[in-house]
Design an enzyme around this catalytic site. Sequence first.
Site, PDB file in Angstrom:
ATOM      1  N   HIS A 210      29.090  39.160  43.941  1.00 12.54           N
ATOM      2  CA  HIS A 210      30.283  39.294  43.351  1.00 12.54           C
ATOM      3  C   HIS A 210      31.517  38.357  43.646  1.00 12.54           C
ATOM      4  CE1 HIS A 210      30.155  43.169  41.060  1.00 12.54           C
ATOM      5  NE2 HIS A 210      28.916  43.624  41.883  1.00 12.54           N
TER       6      HIS A 210
ATOM      7  N   LYS B 281      46.571  43.845  40.261  1.00  2.35           N
ATOM      8  CA  LYS B 281      45.267  43.539  40.798  1.00  2.35           C
ATOM      9  C   LYS B 281      45.423  43.528  42.436  1.00  2.35           C
ATOM     10  CE  LYS B 281      45.246  39.868  38.393  1.00  2.35           C
ATOM     11  NZ  LYS B 281      43.863  39.793  37.960  1.00  2.35           N
ATOM     12  N   ARG B 282      44.255  43.617  43.260  1.00  3.61           N
ATOM     13  CA  ARG B 282      44.642  43.697  44.476  1.00  3.61           C
ATOM     14  C   ARG B 282      45.225  42.281  44.891  1.00  3.61           C
ATOM     15  NH1 ARG B 282      42.032  47.356  48.152  1.00  3.61           N
ATOM     16  NH2 ARG B 282      42.640  45.792  49.646  1.00  3.61           N
TER      17      ARG B 282
ATOM     18  N   LYS C 190      44.267  35.076  44.081  1.00  2.00           N
ATOM     19  CA  LYS C 190      44.832  35.614  42.771  1.00  2.00           C
ATOM     20  C   LYS C 190      46.257  35.016  42.388  1.00  2.00           C
ATOM     21  CE  LYS C 190      41.988  39.999  43.238  1.00  2.00           C
ATOM     22  NZ  LYS C 190      41.422  39.945  41.715  1.00  2.00           N
TER      23      LYS C 190
ATOM     24  N   THR D 105      38.122  41.856  35.771  1.00  3.57           N
ATOM     25  CA  THR D 105      37.926  42.864  34.572  1.00  3.57           C
ATOM     26  C   THR D 105      39.372  43.478  34.036  1.00  3.57           C
ATOM     27  OG1 THR D 105      37.620  44.747  36.136  1.00  3.57           O
ATOM     28  CG2 THR D 105      35.679  43.979  35.087  1.00  3.57           C
TER      29      THR D 105
ATOM     30  N   LYS E 191      40.806  44.668  30.100  1.00  2.99           N
ATOM     31  CA  LYS E 191      41.703  45.697  29.920  1.00  2.99           C
ATOM     32  C   LYS E 191      42.825  45.660  29.104  1.00  2.99           C
ATOM     33  CE  LYS E 191      40.120  47.595  34.338  1.00  2.99           C
ATOM     34  NZ  LYS E 191      40.604  47.803  35.556  1.00  2.99           N
TER      35      LYS E 191
HETATM   36  C1  LIG Z   1      40.282  46.960  36.716  1.00  6.81           C
HETATM   37  C2  LIG Z   1      40.976  46.958  38.038  1.00  6.81           C
HETATM   38  C3  LIG Z   1      40.876  46.192  38.999  1.00  6.81           C
HETATM   39  C4  LIG Z   1      40.379  44.796  38.813  1.00  6.81           C
HETATM   40  O1  LIG Z   1      41.403  44.065  38.516  1.00  6.81           O
HETATM   41  P1  LIG Z   1      41.177  42.379  38.476  1.00  6.81           P
HETATM   42  O2  LIG Z   1      42.369  42.157  37.709  1.00  6.81           O
HETATM   43  O3  LIG Z   1      39.976  42.208  37.594  1.00  6.81           O
HETATM   44  O4  LIG Z   1      41.142  41.920  39.826  1.00  6.81           O
HETATM   45  C5  LIG Z   1      41.756  46.598  40.328  1.00  6.81           C
HETATM   46  N1  LIG Z   1      42.037  47.598  40.439  1.00  6.81           N
HETATM   47  C6  LIG Z   1      42.042  48.818  39.346  1.00  6.81           C
HETATM   48  C7  LIG Z   1      42.876  50.037  40.036  1.00  6.81           C
HETATM   49  C8  LIG Z   1      41.624  48.415  38.087  1.00  6.81           C
HETATM   50  O5  LIG Z   1      41.607  49.466  37.392  1.00  6.81           O
END
Ligand SMILES: *Cc1c(COP(=O)(O)O)cnc(C)c1O
Length: 834
Positions: A374, A565-566, A571, A673, A677
Amino acid sequence: MANERSLSFRKKQISIRSIPQLEDVTAVKTSFNRHLHQTVVKDRHVATKRDFYITLAHTVRDQMVTRWMRTQQKYYDVDPKRVYYISMEFLIGRSLMNAMVNLGIDTNCEEALYQLGLELEELQEIEEDAGLGNGGLGRLAACFMDSMATLELPAYGYGMRYEYGIFTQKIIDGCQVEIPDEWLRFGNPWEIPRPEYCIPIHYYGRTEIDGWVGTQVVMAMAYDYPVPGFKNGTVNTMRLWSAKSPNSFDLSYFNHGDYIKAVLDRNLAENISRVLYPNDNMMEGKELRLKQEYFLCSASLQDIVRRYKVFKERSGGKKRDSFKEFPDKVAIQLNDTHPALSIPELMRIFLDNEKLDWEDAWDICVRTFAYTNHTLLPEALERWPVAMLERILPRHLQIIYEINSRHLKAVGLRWPSDVDRLRGLSIVEEEPEKRINMAHLAIIGSHSVNGVAAIHSELLKTSIFKLFYEMTPDKFQNKTNGITPRRWLRHCNPALADVISERIGEDWVVKLDELKKLLKLSEDEKFIAAVYKVKQENKDKFAEHLEEKYGVKINPKSMFDCQVKRIHEYKRQLLNCLHIITLYNRMKSNPGKSYVPRTVLIGGKAAPGYHAAKLIIQLINCVAKVVNNDPDINDNLKVIFLENYRVSYAEKVIPASDLSEQISTAGTEASGTGNMKFMANGALTIGTLDGANVEMREEMGPENIFIFGMNVKEVQELKSSGTYNPRQYYEANEELKLAIDQIRNGYYSPNQPSLFHSIVDHLLSHDTYCLMKDYESYIECQEKVSQAFLNRRQWLSMCIKNIAAVGKFSSDRTIMEYCDDIWKSTRVPVPKDT
Ligand SMILES: *Cc1c(COP(=O)(O)O)cnc(C)c1O
């Protein structure tokens, strides 16, 4: 509770999905009333909102349990090849609406509740998120569970039932404060405790000729969670393990008569499943974490072997006595290296318990396991100190050494006297301290190694796993991540789902490629208007929430520019922040000009010990305070840090977003991911050529995404040249210089002028993630985004083209590829009728 409303259905437009059926609505009401009395033991006059939620959860659960038992019985009868997904994290979020959507009872339930004087939307909000993960890796595991059930695969998830999931984030004076997540405080209607499935897990002790002796034991108790497929008869099982003290826990205390201490110490054993480690993309070499990882592996592998052995032939109860067909009946996917101890654990079971010889045991292991990588970030790669393993898992260390010695012998035969290659391929690292490289163990013990996006899988072969690729090129594959369209479109954006289904039917929910049919509607004025209306309504509703929660007046027509995101340096939330500051400075220096109004939303949790990430949160909040309270700015720019980002918050903010920020330094985000979304929900993306962004661009066409910055090759060249001088970019760009100087001078933190010095110092010296280099390109690209947003019709047409191209990013497609290329398992349909 209000009086029961008449049976006549609401005037409110009911979706085209399905018309509530009178008998079914009545049945839901009957079941609901029965559970309120028999399960919750309240009457409607004293019941609280939470009582009604629990009652509804049991009503929905009832619809699942028959299918659940039938599915498990079917697997027992058919004895297919089973798929096991082992993961330290399952970021599930809420279960109520997901279960209702997948069972196809959402409209009936909503109508039944309405007639009972209750609001479904209100009850939903009472459910706590199951936050048993950090970010993308854990959410992927949850999306995969949904896809495997929808695709009728005989699959199981194995994970940890943490008593405390990911912490609740509070923002106090602009700083992140972590609050323990007591998600089980009010009970959990979505789990079934299985005290009859308790499995002993051993720690410590020593090795002798006849195996591992003198160990301490902790019990693993199973909690089962139903995983319903979308409108089919399948309900799979996710089994989460919880630590229980054995009855005999440390008998020496009892022997010494210290009964009270002996009882109190039972808590020590149960600490193993107490809390999720809150680090995303970061290894923390803590002993308790190693114990957790082994706990998951040992409990799961013992359970898998038990299930393999108890299979009875149709002719009568003969136990399976050979392990020859194990790889034909079992596929195990390791979600990163966190569960990689599964490999030596299965070897231990085969060697010590089942008395197989090494060669047979090893052959079965390799044919059973597959490993998903990952991340390439070095700080995230797991390397356990040999000294720690030796104390806690001496038998496993012994097995790992034997695996390594046989492996290195093969390397030596193929590449004689190539010591660099031997060192590079070894599981054991000598410098700076003797450690076990878990990725190397996972690769050697698996028949398949995959990355999670095309670019990431290529980088694995040319960088960290180059030597392994040269040795076993056929092991390496790509499986681009995906998201489940049930949760991330059908459930979280029902209005958009309806607008789509009105035109192309509902098949897209299980065949996301069907969305391609929307392409011919990308210039259809009625469809454009319908998509606009949905987006604006989602934004209006979210704007209301923002005003209420954060006390900031929002222009609902402004561009909702979102990065959730985190929080991590790679990032580059800080790059986003530099853009905000640049916009602010432009507005201040040229107040007469007209601007494209923006509402910038940033949300995410920082690991509690990650100081740089927490400081970035503080900076964003400081900038927000200045911007939001500046009367010159009006509603041209607002900045809000979204508190406590989690799955249920994502389900609200993503459908209300116009712009998705996916701006990691090229080569650092394995897939992402979140990007998918947003694409599914009609937001446009500004991003780098990193992770799955690359494939999103291919699917939608480069004219429908905003790409900026260096590509991977350019980053590599800049880094390896050793000549990167971030200060040069700061000196050369006036707007960048102003932004950096303001941060350094305390313009945004007047009470603590030196608060952000460390941020600036890093940007001007090392700038590990190349923000200075990419700044100009990012700002120019953002200007193009603003211009594009001015042409609403054009913008919406691009949004529709994004939605039409999202088909590839369904986790159903991902799972079908895992199934065809790695697991070689087949569907086992379960009839739906009762
Ligand atoms: C989808 C999701 C992530 C992943 O987000 P990235 O932008 O791909 O890092 C992290 N936290 C939550 C709550 C999510 O639903």
